[in-house]
Design a protein around this motif. Structure first.
Motif, PDB file in Angstrom:
ATOM      1  N   ARG A 185      20.732  11.343  33.860  1.00 32.86           N
ATOM      2  CA  ARG A 185      21.079  10.890  35.211  1.00 32.86           C
ATOM      3  C   ARG A 185      21.778   9.540  35.107  1.00 32.86           C
ATOM      4  O   ARG A 185      21.273   8.625  34.456  1.00 32.86           O
ATOM      5  CB  ARG A 185      19.815  10.748  36.069  1.00 32.86           C
ATOM      6  N   VAL A 186      22.941   9.430  35.765  1.00 29.53           N
ATOM      7  CA  VAL A 186      23.734   8.203  35.685  1.00 29.53           C
ATOM      8  C   VAL A 186      24.164   7.784  37.083  1.00 29.53           C
ATOM      9  O   VAL A 186      24.600   8.621  37.888  1.00 29.53           O
ATOM     10  CB  VAL A 186      24.999   8.392  34.818  1.00 29.53           C
ATOM     11  N   VAL A 187      24.065   6.486  37.345  1.00 27.86           N
ATOM     12  CA  VAL A 187      24.653   5.915  38.555  1.00 27.86           C
ATOM     13  C   VAL A 187      25.852   5.067  38.132  1.00 27.86           C
ATOM     14  O   VAL A 187      25.718   4.203  37.256  1.00 27.86           O
ATOM     15  CB  VAL A 187      23.646   5.051  39.340  1.00 27.86           C
ATOM     16  N   VAL A 188      27.000   5.326  38.714  1.00 27.33           N
ATOM     17  CA  VAL A 188      28.215   4.572  38.423  1.00 27.33           C
ATOM     18  C   VAL A 188      28.493   3.656  39.604  1.00 27.33           C
ATOM     19  O   VAL A 188      28.610   4.116  40.745  1.00 27.33           O
ATOM     20  CB  VAL A 188      29.421   5.510  38.191  1.00 27.33           C
ATOM     21  N   LEU A 189      28.604   2.359  39.342  1.00 25.89           N
ATOM     22  CA  LEU A 189      28.922   1.390  40.382  1.00 25.89           C
ATOM     23  C   LEU A 189      30.410   1.098  40.346  1.00 25.89           C
ATOM     24  O   LEU A 189      30.936   0.619  39.343  1.00 25.89           O
ATOM     25  CB  LEU A 189      28.131   0.089  40.165  1.00 25.89           C
ATOM     26  N   GLY A 190      31.099   1.391  41.452  1.00 20.14           N
ATOM     27  CA  GLY A 190      32.533   1.154  41.520  1.00 20.14           C
ATOM     28  C   GLY A 190      33.277   2.392  41.974  1.00 20.14           C
ATOM     29  O   GLY A 190      32.715   3.501  41.978  1.00 20.14           O
ATOM     30  N   GLY A 191      34.527   2.201  42.348  1.00 21.25           N
ATOM     31  CA  GLY A 191      35.322   3.326  42.818  1.00 21.25           C
ATOM     32  C   GLY A 191      36.766   3.271  42.384  1.00 21.25           C
ATOM     33  O   GLY A 191      37.631   3.930  42.956  1.00 21.25           O
ATOM     34  N   GLY A 192      37.037   2.479  41.337  1.00 20.51           N
ATOM     35  CA  GLY A 192      38.389   2.378  40.814  1.00 20.51           C
ATOM     36  C   GLY A 192      38.635   3.350  39.672  1.00 20.51           C
ATOM     37  O   GLY A 192      37.930   4.357  39.526  1.00 20.51           O
ATOM     38  N   VAL A 193      39.617   3.029  38.850  1.00 28.65           N
ATOM     39  CA  VAL A 193      40.031   3.930  37.771  1.00 28.65           C
ATOM     40  C   VAL A 193      38.896   4.187  36.784  1.00 28.65           C
ATOM     41  O   VAL A 193      38.577   5.339  36.468  1.00 28.65           O
ATOM     42  CB  VAL A 193      41.256   3.354  37.035  1.00 28.65           C
ATOM     43  N   VAL A 194      38.276   3.127  36.278  1.00 32.35           N
ATOM     44  CA  VAL A 194      37.221   3.293  35.273  1.00 32.35           C
ATOM     45  C   VAL A 194      36.058   4.092  35.847  1.00 32.35           C
ATOM     46  O   VAL A 194      35.520   4.990  35.191  1.00 32.35           O
ATOM     47  CB  VAL A 194      36.744   1.918  34.761  1.00 32.35           C
ATOM     48  N   ALA A 195      35.668   3.786  37.075  1.00 29.66           N
ATOM     49  CA  ALA A 195      34.545   4.489  37.694  1.00 29.66           C
ATOM     50  C   ALA A 195      34.835   5.975  37.856  1.00 29.66           C
ATOM     51  O   ALA A 195      33.995   6.828  37.532  1.00 29.66           O
ATOM     52  CB  ALA A 195      34.219   3.865  39.050  1.00 29.66           C
TER      53      ALA A 195
END
Length: 490
Positions: free
Chosen positions: A180-190
């Motif tokens: 389970r992973v939470v990704v913070l952000g909404g740009g290219v890397v995210a």
């Protein structure tokens, strides 16, 4: 491995502070035809972020996911992914984090390498803190080029730093796929990280404070990518922020390893997310706070202001240059390498006494960039909003890429869109955006049209092959002709 040099040598024509891809190019272009000597000062791996922690490993992870996802949407074809083999291939792509081949290239190109952490120590002077604890002072006869790159920005959220979250370096070099992973952000890397993590089997949640993904692109880009992520099982929480992070059994197990026990994230509405790892993908900051800028009268930290020749402003004389992420013009490897080529040519020209200096302005007009999500996003030049903000009287035209024969053959459920931004006064393209499977290679034609300021009347005679995605160029122009006809007759 490093270039074999005289240990007592302390002077070169050109010193490059930082040995990432751009720095390598700067050293090469400054010396290859000029007879100038050049040296790279690097404390980490030659080749830098792109080669080991960014472009190359991320694409090695994304490519198998893209192939499987596309194959499973073509009737009669099925495919599956082997995460262990994907990670093994990624390790080959980054040479097991061994830069011997890069060092060998430098030797072959006649470029010296000094291992250690370099800081400016006055005009044309660099002090190198070497691995053995000693300091070596070296000097440049002509120029110093700064290519110290950038690092991940970690937001000031209660408990986040203490939880030892993953940054882009961890998620591209991960040794274990978190469940389970939470990704913070909404740009290219995210968006890219969410794509490959989900493809490798993780349960992924993206938390982004904005209501839109990929906000620097045309709005439809983030909308289409968001829909695709959700269709693939990624949970999107847009317009949301994290208030607090807690982790049990926090332990630094090394880059790419899960850093402890379960992570709890409390959101702004007091709801909780529980994950095995958190990926911080909320932007980058330039690595300029500890490179001795104060020794030449500049303020440490922040981006370096450069002119059209990539010369650093605020320093007397034409000897200090900056390329890549540190100057903030475009945090893209290919643009950093372009700046490096310009810098190398400028240094060589000035050393020869020539006043004919190349400029990096033209290349930044094109500014091609690709987001390797599924579907891909590609853009060149300006968005519509950027063009209007620049005061241009512009027209726009859009086309559904799923309506093309070539894309339908690629996959019957193709999803995508294309848009051109046109300077009405000169009737040339100033911006282009494509979203869809396998659109990355469309971007060079757009960049050519924008940088070359090719008139639409000329583009009309550039015939696309059938049946391919490039036929969108014809459909966009036909749609534009229809729009203009309607406007004239309304």
């Amino acid at each position: 491995m490093a270039a074999t040099i005289d240990p007592d040598r302390d002077e070169w024509d050109v010193i490059v502070l930082g040995g990432a891809a751009a720095g390598e190019n700067a050293a090469q272009y400054a010396s290859q035809f000029s007879g100038l000597s050049s040296v790279i000062v690097e404390s980490n791996l030659l080749g830098g972020e792109c080669s080991y922690w960014a472009c190359m490993p991320s694409k090695a992870l994304l490519r198998p996911v893209e192939i499987v996802e596309t194959a499973n949407h073509v009737p009669g074809v099925s495919a599956r992914l082997d995460p262990a083999q994907v990670l093994a291939r990624r390790d080959k792509v980054i040479n097991g984090l061994d830069d011997s081949s890069q060092a060998k290239w430098a030797v072959g190109a006649g470029i010296d390498v000094v291992r250690g952490y370099g800081r400016l120590a006055g005009e044309r002077t660099v002090a190198v803190s070497r691995p053995d604890g000693s300091t070596k002072v070296i000097r440049a006869r002509h120029a110093v080029v700064i290519d110290t790159g950038s690092c991940a920005a970690v937001p000031d959220i209660a408990g986040l730093r203490a939880a030892l979250p993953w940054t882009s370096r961890d998620v591209t070099t991960m040794q274990d796929v978190p469940q389970r992973v939470v990704v913070l952000g909404g740009g290219v890397v995210a968006c890219e990280a969410a794509t490959w993590l989900r493809g490798l089997g993780a349960e992924v949640t993206v938390v982004h404070r904005s209501g839109q993904l990929l906000s620097r692109y045309e709005p439809f880009a983030g909308e289409i990518v968001g829909e695709a992520l959700q269709d693939g099982g990624v949970k999107l929480l847009l317009g949301r922020t994290v208030a607090e992070v807690k982790r049990s059994g926090t332990e630094d197990r090394g880059e790419g390893r899960i850093h402890g026990g379960e992570v709890s994230l409390r959101l702004d509405d007091d709801s909780l997310l529980v994950a095995d790892e958190v990926v911080v993908a909320t932007g980058r900051i330039p690595s300029t706070d500890d490179i001795g800028l104060q020794s030449v009268g500049l303020t440490p930290g922040g981006y370096l202001d450069v002119d059209e020749h990539q010369g650093v402003r605020g320093v007397s004389g034409d000897w200090l240059y900056a390329i890549g992420d540190v100057c903030g013009r475009a945090l893209l490897t290919h643009m950093g390498k372009y700046q490096a080529r310009i810098v190398g040519e400028v240094i060589a020209a000035r050393a020869a006494g020539s006043g004919d200096l190349p400029s990096s302005s033209a290349g930044h007009v094109g500014l091609p960039q690709v987001v390797f999500t599924s579907p891909e996003v590609g853009s060149a030049g300006m968005t519509e909003q950027q063009a209007r903000d620049a005061g241009l009287d512009c027209e726009v035209v859009e086309y559904d890429m799923a309506a093309l024969a070539g894309t339908w053959l690629m996959r019957p459920d193709y999803r995508g869109r294309a848009k051109l931004v046109i300077d009405s006064a000169e009737d040339v393209v100033v911006g282009a955006t494509f979203v869809g499977t396998a659109i990355a290679d469309l971007l060079h034609s757009a960049t050519t049209a924008i940088v070359g300021r090719v008139p639409l009347s000329t583009l009309w005679h550039v015939v696309p092959s059938y049946p391919t995605a490039s036929e969108v160029w014809l459909r966009l122009q036909e749609t534009l002709l229809t729009q203009r006809h309607v406007a004239r007759n309304s």
